[in-house]
Design an enzyme around this catalytic site. Structure first.
Site, PDB file in Angstrom:
ATOM      1  N   GLY A 115       1.263  -0.954   0.295  1.00  0.00           N
ATOM      2  CA  GLY A 115       0.179   0.248  -0.073  1.00  0.00           C
ATOM      3  C   GLY A 115       0.671   1.405   0.225  1.00  0.00           C
ATOM      4  N   TYR A 116       0.489   1.884  -0.593  1.00  0.00           N
ATOM      5  CA  TYR A 116       1.048   3.945  -0.623  1.00  0.00           C
ATOM      6  C   TYR A 116       0.403   4.684   0.586  1.00  0.00           C
ATOM      7  CZ  TYR A 116       3.650   0.853  -4.713  1.00  0.00           C
ATOM      8  OH  TYR A 116       4.078  -0.010  -5.494  1.00  0.00           O
ATOM      9  N   LEU A 117       1.792   4.919   0.911  1.00  0.00           N
ATOM     10  CA  LEU A 117       1.369   5.966   2.048  1.00  0.00           C
ATOM     11  C   LEU A 117       1.261   7.454   1.307  1.00  0.00           C
ATOM     12  CD1 LEU A 117       4.567   4.726   4.626  1.00  0.00           C
ATOM     13  CD2 LEU A 117       1.748   4.400   4.430  1.00  0.00           C
TER      14      LEU A 117
END
Lengths: 166, 166
Positions: A40-42
């Site tokens: 997942g991309y922060l």
């Protein structure tokens, strides 16, 4: 791409890699054991991104800068607890896939990603090289299709946010 | 802003805070002991950012989303080694400051940041509130100057990247 770095010597690694679409994945690749990955991309900036990844029971945080064939990369291991605390921050920017390491001639390895969830059916292969010359000289095997190294739509961050390219 | 979160209950905290410029910092604030802070930005997106911070011997990674008076925030503690591995990724996007916690009437606390390095001379105060109503009703003390809550140039990420607003 999944190399980890020694904390004692700060990682200033530059990746040199090429990425290809796979329209037909060979049976032997599908049958081999793979690693379950969710990431997942922060934050996704114009040139930088920060993401967290779980690959089986290994957790990492990776910061990437730059684009295309050469990218700077900084990576640390996370504890499961650290990962769990950050995962909610990636909502709406996640991918799931199974990753298979497939040996290629010339001591190369193709990391084949078979996407799952909303991206199911999409498959790509990434190959990392020790030099730009080697990357340019690479002759892809017959089961590789279009070279999408410089196609931003196939970056994992873009896939996570925008879905499968039409 | 420096609240830490329990790993067992993922942080979905929303901050409500206001920020003010300080043109003249009271002597007693300058004389009080403060915490040395350095922070660097891993990635700055349009609405999100990821940064790492050292405050004395405590290390944190914080992901923020949203803008203005209400912001989502996710924070984890890092080890010193994790911090050291990521610090090089923040080059060109760093700030240094001393932070003083100053009690205000009504059980409030002003976090006064006295910037150092290229930003030396700049001082701001942040106050966090439990509700939007409380934030709106806040009457700043006389030593607070302009309200810069919604002035993007005073976000730490912008200060780190662009320097002091003219």
């Amino acid at each position: 791409m999944m190399n980890s770095h020694d904390a004692a010597s700060p990682p200033t690694g530059v990746e040199i890699e090429r990425k290809f679409l796979l329209l037909n994945v060979p049976e032997e690749v599908l049958a081999a054991p793979g690693v379950s990955v969710r990431q997942g991309y922060l934050v996704v900036g114009t040139q930088e991104e920060a993401r967290i990844r779980q690959a089986d029971d290994a957790y990492t945080l990776t910061v990437k800068s730059g684009a295309g064939i050469r990218r700077g990369e900084y990576e640390i291991a996370l504890s499961r607890e650290q990962f769990a605390s950050l995962w909610p921050a990636t909502e709406g920017r996640r991918i799931e896939k199974r990753r298979h390491a497939v040996p290629l001639p010339g001591d190369l390895v193709a990391e084949v990603d078979l996407y799952d969830g909303p991206l199911a059916g999409l498959a790509v292969a990434e190959v990392e090289f020790v030099s730009l010359d080697r990357a340019r000289a690479f002759e892809p095997p017959g089961w590789f299709d279009a070279d999408v190294t410089d196609d931003g739509r196939y970056k994992n961050a873009a896939l996570a946010r925008d879905g499968r390219p039409s």
